[in-house]
Scaffold this motif. Structure first.
Motif, PDB file in Angstrom:
ATOM      1  N   ARG A   1       0.544  -1.094   0.348  1.00 51.34           N
ATOM      2  CA  ARG A   1      -0.227  -0.512  -0.124  1.00 51.34           C
ATOM      3  C   ARG A   1       0.744   1.706  -0.407  1.00 51.34           C
ATOM      4  NH1 ARG A   1      -2.861  -0.582   5.575  1.00 51.34           N
ATOM      5  NH2 ARG A   1      -3.352   2.007   4.656  1.00 51.34           N
ATOM      6  N   GLY A   2       2.339   1.229  -0.575  1.00 49.77           N
ATOM      7  CA  GLY A   2       3.168   1.883  -0.183  1.00 49.77           C
ATOM      8  C   GLY A   2       3.486   2.421   1.264  1.00 49.77           C
ATOM      9  N   VAL A   3       2.684   2.055   2.048  1.00 48.32           N
ATOM     10  CA  VAL A   3       3.602   2.483   3.881  1.00 48.32           C
ATOM     11  C   VAL A   3       4.838   1.914   3.431  1.00 48.32           C
ATOM     12  CG1 VAL A   3       3.021   2.190   5.894  1.00 48.32           C
ATOM     13  CG2 VAL A   3       0.909   2.465   4.521  1.00 48.32           C
ATOM     14  N   VAL A   4       5.857   2.962   4.321  1.00 48.38           N
ATOM     15  CA  VAL A   4       7.073   2.820   4.660  1.00 48.38           C
ATOM     16  C   VAL A   4       7.389   2.008   6.486  1.00 48.38           C
ATOM     17  CG1 VAL A   4       9.823   3.394   4.309  1.00 48.38           C
ATOM     18  CG2 VAL A   4       8.037   4.161   2.765  1.00 48.38           C
ATOM     19  N   CYS A   5       7.517   0.710   6.629  1.00 49.35           N
ATOM     20  CA  CYS A   5       7.403   0.751   7.989  1.00 49.35           C
ATOM     21  C   CYS A   5       9.049  -0.174   8.471  1.00 49.35           C
ATOM     22  CB  CYS A   5       6.660  -0.295   8.397  1.00 49.35           C
ATOM     23  SG  CYS A   5       5.228  -0.621   7.735  1.00 49.35           S
ATOM     24  N   MET A   6       9.938   0.606   9.243  1.00 49.12           N
ATOM     25  CA  MET A   6      10.998   0.551   9.558  1.00 49.12           C
ATOM     26  C   MET A   6      11.031   0.346  11.458  1.00 49.12           C
ATOM     27  SD  MET A   6      11.868   4.080   7.616  1.00 49.12           S
ATOM     28  CE  MET A   6      10.425   5.027   8.091  1.00 49.12           C
ATOM     29  N   ALA A   7      11.893   0.002  11.591  1.00 46.03           N
ATOM     30  CA  ALA A   7      12.831  -0.299  13.126  1.00 46.03           C
ATOM     31  C   ALA A   7      14.012   0.347  13.050  1.00 46.03           C
ATOM     32  CB  ALA A   7      12.664  -2.455  13.432  1.00 46.03           C
ATOM     33  N   PHE A   8      14.011   0.749  14.454  1.00 48.72           N
ATOM     34  CA  PHE A   8      15.151   1.570  14.801  1.00 48.72           C
ATOM     35  C   PHE A   8      15.776   1.825  16.301  1.00 48.72           C
ATOM     36  CE2 PHE A   8      13.348   4.911  11.823  1.00 48.72           C
ATOM     37  CZ  PHE A   8      14.127   5.933  11.187  1.00 48.72           C
ATOM     38  N   HIS A   9      16.997   1.361  15.664  1.00 49.79           N
ATOM     39  CA  HIS A   9      18.036   1.839  16.904  1.00 49.79           C
ATOM     40  C   HIS A   9      18.257   3.466  17.152  1.00 49.79           C
ATOM     41  CE1 HIS A   9      20.617   1.213  20.134  1.00 49.79           C
ATOM     42  NE2 HIS A   9      21.687   1.957  19.797  1.00 49.79           N
ATOM     43  N   PRO A  10      17.468   3.684  18.417  1.00 51.51           N
ATOM     44  CA  PRO A  10      17.528   5.255  18.741  1.00 51.51           C
ATOM     45  C   PRO A  10      18.850   5.652  19.370  1.00 51.51           C
ATOM     46  CG  PRO A  10      16.609   4.005  20.637  1.00 51.51           C
ATOM     47  CD  PRO A  10      16.883   2.976  20.271  1.00 51.51           C
ATOM     48  N   GLY A  11      20.167   4.590  19.381  1.00 51.59           N
ATOM     49  CA  GLY A  11      20.987   5.173  20.290  1.00 51.59           C
ATOM     50  C   GLY A  11      21.037   4.574  21.820  1.00 51.59           C
ATOM     51  N   TRP A  12      21.770   5.407  23.003  1.00 57.95           N
ATOM     52  CA  TRP A  12      22.037   5.089  23.903  1.00 57.95           C
ATOM     53  C   TRP A  12      21.409   5.936  24.390  1.00 57.95           C
ATOM     54  CZ3 TRP A  12      26.890   3.940  27.759  1.00 57.95           C
ATOM     55  CH2 TRP A  12      25.302   3.715  29.184  1.00 57.95           C
ATOM     56  N   VAL A  13      20.309   6.649  24.766  1.00 52.31           N
ATOM     57  CA  VAL A  13      19.585   7.850  24.782  1.00 52.31           C
ATOM     58  C   VAL A  13      19.838   7.704  27.025  1.00 52.31           C
ATOM     59  CG1 VAL A  13      17.864   9.357  24.719  1.00 52.31           C
ATOM     60  CG2 VAL A  13      18.553   7.778  22.793  1.00 52.31           C
ATOM     61  N   ARG A  14      20.081   9.266  27.245  1.00 52.96           N
ATOM     62  CA  ARG A  14      19.843  10.240  28.227  1.00 52.96           C
ATOM     63  C   ARG A  14      17.910  10.085  28.829  1.00 52.96           C
ATOM     64  NH1 ARG A  14      24.922  12.247  26.962  1.00 52.96           N
ATOM     65  NH2 ARG A  14      23.302  14.017  26.464  1.00 52.96           N
ATOM     66  N   THR A  15      17.738   9.219  29.097  1.00 47.69           N
ATOM     67  CA  THR A  15      16.399   8.702  29.545  1.00 47.69           C
ATOM     68  C   THR A  15      16.282   7.312  30.495  1.00 47.69           C
ATOM     69  OG1 THR A  15      15.210   6.554  28.524  1.00 47.69           O
ATOM     70  CG2 THR A  15      15.117   9.156  27.565  1.00 47.69           C
ATOM     71  N   ASP A  16      14.857   8.360  31.035  1.00 48.49           N
ATOM     72  CA  ASP A  16      14.434   7.154  32.667  1.00 48.49           C
ATOM     73  C   ASP A  16      15.125   5.851  32.381  1.00 48.49           C
ATOM     74  OD1 ASP A  16      13.246   8.646  33.978  1.00 48.49           O
ATOM     75  OD2 ASP A  16      11.224   7.996  33.423  1.00 48.49           O
ATOM     76  N   MET A  17      15.087   4.851  30.899  1.00 47.61           N
ATOM     77  CA  MET A  17      15.474   3.899  30.879  1.00 47.61           C
ATOM     78  C   MET A  17      16.625   3.294  30.508  1.00 47.61           C
ATOM     79  SD  MET A  17      14.451   1.400  27.581  1.00 47.61           S
ATOM     80  CE  MET A  17      12.833   1.231  27.895  1.00 47.61           C
ATOM     81  N   GLY A  18      17.206   4.782  29.404  1.00 47.80           N
ATOM     82  CA  GLY A  18      18.392   4.495  29.147  1.00 47.80           C
ATOM     83  C   GLY A  18      19.960   5.468  30.674  1.00 47.80           C
ATOM     84  N   GLY A  19      19.721   5.575  31.526  1.00 44.36           N
ATOM     85  CA  GLY A  19      20.048   6.262  32.420  1.00 44.36           C
ATOM     86  C   GLY A  19      21.297   7.088  32.147  1.00 44.36           C
ATOM     87  N   THR A  20      21.413   8.073  33.379  1.00 45.80           N
ATOM     88  CA  THR A  20      21.905   9.342  32.916  1.00 45.80           C
ATOM     89  C   THR A  20      23.418   9.388  32.818  1.00 45.80           C
ATOM     90  OG1 THR A  20      23.016   8.602  35.484  1.00 45.80           O
ATOM     91  CG2 THR A  20      21.006  10.357  34.868  1.00 45.80           C
ATOM     92  N   GLY A  21      23.665   8.146  32.619  1.00 42.93           N
ATOM     93  CA  GLY A  21      25.596   7.519  31.627  1.00 42.93           C
ATOM     94  C   GLY A  21      25.462   7.400  30.148  1.00 42.93           C
ATOM     95  N   ALA A  22      24.508   7.126  29.963  1.00 42.13           N
ATOM     96  CA  ALA A  22      24.026   6.962  28.240  1.00 42.13           C
ATOM     97  C   ALA A  22      24.637   8.041  27.590  1.00 42.13           C
ATOM     98  CB  ALA A  22      22.622   7.106  27.701  1.00 42.13           C
TER      99      ALA A  22
ATOM    100  N   ALA B   1      12.984   8.700   4.274  1.00 40.60           N
ATOM    101  CA  ALA B   1      12.770   7.177   3.569  1.00 40.60           C
ATOM    102  C   ALA B   1      12.274   7.629   2.789  1.00 40.60           C
ATOM    103  CB  ALA B   1      12.019   6.782   5.154  1.00 40.60           C
ATOM    104  N   ASN B   2      12.600   6.143   1.811  1.00 38.78           N
ATOM    105  CA  ASN B   2      11.363   5.702   0.466  1.00 38.78           C
ATOM    106  C   ASN B   2      10.776   4.480   1.011  1.00 38.78           C
ATOM    107  OD1 ASN B   2      14.119   4.433   0.095  1.00 38.78           O
ATOM    108  ND2 ASN B   2      13.987   6.696  -0.969  1.00 38.78           N
ATOM    109  N   ASP B   3      10.388   3.575  -0.424  1.00 42.86           N
ATOM    110  CA  ASP B   3      10.325   2.603  -0.725  1.00 42.86           C
ATOM    111  C   ASP B   3      11.774   1.779   0.235  1.00 42.86           C
ATOM    112  OD1 ASP B   3       7.881   3.098  -1.804  1.00 42.86           O
ATOM    113  OD2 ASP B   3       8.258   2.616  -3.430  1.00 42.86           O
ATOM    114  N   SER B   4      12.848   2.164  -0.293  1.00 47.70           N
ATOM    115  CA  SER B   4      13.696   1.591   0.072  1.00 47.70           C
ATOM    116  C   SER B   4      13.996   0.608   1.145  1.00 47.70           C
ATOM    117  CB  SER B   4      15.444   1.837  -0.348  1.00 47.70           C
ATOM    118  OG  SER B   4      15.684   2.550   0.107  1.00 47.70           O
ATOM    119  N   HIS B   5      13.640   1.641   1.847  1.00 47.42           N
ATOM    120  CA  HIS B   5      13.357   1.479   3.412  1.00 47.42           C
ATOM    121  C   HIS B   5      12.917   0.361   4.035  1.00 47.42           C
ATOM    122  CE1 HIS B   5      15.291   5.492   2.978  1.00 47.42           C
ATOM    123  NE2 HIS B   5      16.673   4.860   3.748  1.00 47.42           N
ATOM    124  N   ASN B   6      11.576   0.315   3.512  1.00 49.16           N
ATOM    125  CA  ASN B   6      10.598  -0.657   3.960  1.00 49.16           C
ATOM    126  C   ASN B   6      11.377  -2.238   4.911  1.00 49.16           C
ATOM    127  OD1 ASN B   6       7.890  -0.993   5.018  1.00 49.16           O
ATOM    128  ND2 ASN B   6       7.481  -2.096   2.468  1.00 49.16           N
ATOM    129  N   GLY B   7      10.550  -2.461   5.570  1.00 57.82           N
ATOM    130  CA  GLY B   7      11.465  -3.586   6.218  1.00 57.82           C
ATOM    131  C   GLY B   7      12.849  -3.559   7.181  1.00 57.82           C
TER     132      GLY B   7
END
Ligand code: NAP
Length: 223
Positions: free
Chosen positions: A166-187, A205-211
């Motif tokens: 349907r032309g939808v582009v679905c991507m999974a991301f690693h957001p980096g090690w990020v200073r949040t409650d989950m990532g902690g202050t040392g991220a 992103a375009n069609d080539s990024h899907n999946g």
């Protein structure tokens, strides 16, 4: 102006997505679970929606709250880490269920529920983690979280096969090690940098990024 829905926007990376898209003038719908979080999102100019992704009734109530909106971008950000185990410490069944239901079953439900609301050419960004990469794995720490992110990567890949037509582009991301409650202050990076970079990748992103499984800076990651 794009219409963006952020699932899990009360704090951390999800809140930063809502903040940055609003700052750029996009229409932002953002889910949270508490009134104070809704108020913080309202102050950004986002439209807060109440959703606990673990609750079937709460998930289903999202559709009427959307009121027929067509989404250009769906960001699935809600997640939990679970027990911070080392080695082969087996999680309690209740912990296993909480992590797997939040990180895997909820995205399955939400993608299926929200697929009909995606505009042609819409994008779906699932915030996964490099810790879910089987190919790159170098430690057993937090193996329940790792297993949940590996599983949700498979979910994203399967969804891309269904929705790509349907032309939808679905991507999974690693957001980096990020200073949040989950990532902690040392991220290593803050949420502003993580989200700025992911937004750039999403915009290009375009069609080539899907999946695909992508680092926050845009490089492909091994599943
Ligand atoms: N931080 C990192 O270094 C890092 C690295 C890799 C991947 N990630 C992934 O990035 C995503 C966001 O992480 P973060 O660092 O921003 O974490 P965070 O600061 O701990 O925020 C977690 C978010 O998930 C929401 N959430 C959790 N359970 C929920 C539920 N049952 N229903 C609705 N919302 C729920 C929380 O809402 P409440 O405020 O209501 O609890 C909050 O908005 C997660 O999927 C995480 O696995 C983070």
């Amino acid at each position: 102006m794009a219409t963006v829905l952020v699932i899990g926007a009360s704090r951390g990376i999800g809140f930063e997505f809502a903040r940055q898209y609003r700052a750029d003038g996009d229409r932002v719908l953002a889910t949270c679970r508490t009134d104070p979080a809704a108020e913080r999102l309202r102050k950004l100019g986002a439209r807060p929606l109440q959703a606990d992704v673990l609750d079937a009734g709460s998930r289903a109530a999202l559709l009427p709250q959307l009121g027929g909106e067509r989404l250009d971008l769906l960001i699935l950000c809600a997640g939990v880490y679970g027990p911070r185990t080392a080695g082969l410490a087996v999680p309690e069944p209740a912990e296993f269920d909480r992590v797997m239901h939040t990180n895997v079953l909820a995205p399955m439900h939400l993608i299926a529920l929200l697929a009909p609301t995606l505009a042609p050419g819409a994008k779906v960004a699932l915030i996964s983690s490099r810790m879910g990469s089987i190919g790159l794995m170098a430690s057993a720490s937090g193996w329940l979280y790792r297993a949940s992110k590996a599983a949700v990567n498979a979910v994203l890949r399967a969804a891309s096969l269904e929705l790509g037509g349907r032309g939808v582009v679905c991507m999974a991301f690693h957001p980096g090690w990020v200073r949040t409650d989950m990532g902690g202050t040392g991220a290593s990076i803050d949420a502003t940098e993580s989200v700025t970079q992911m937004r750039r990748v999403i915009a290009q992103a375009n069609d080539s990024h899907n999946g695909k499984f992508l680092n926050y800076t845009g490089e492909h990651l091994s599943w």
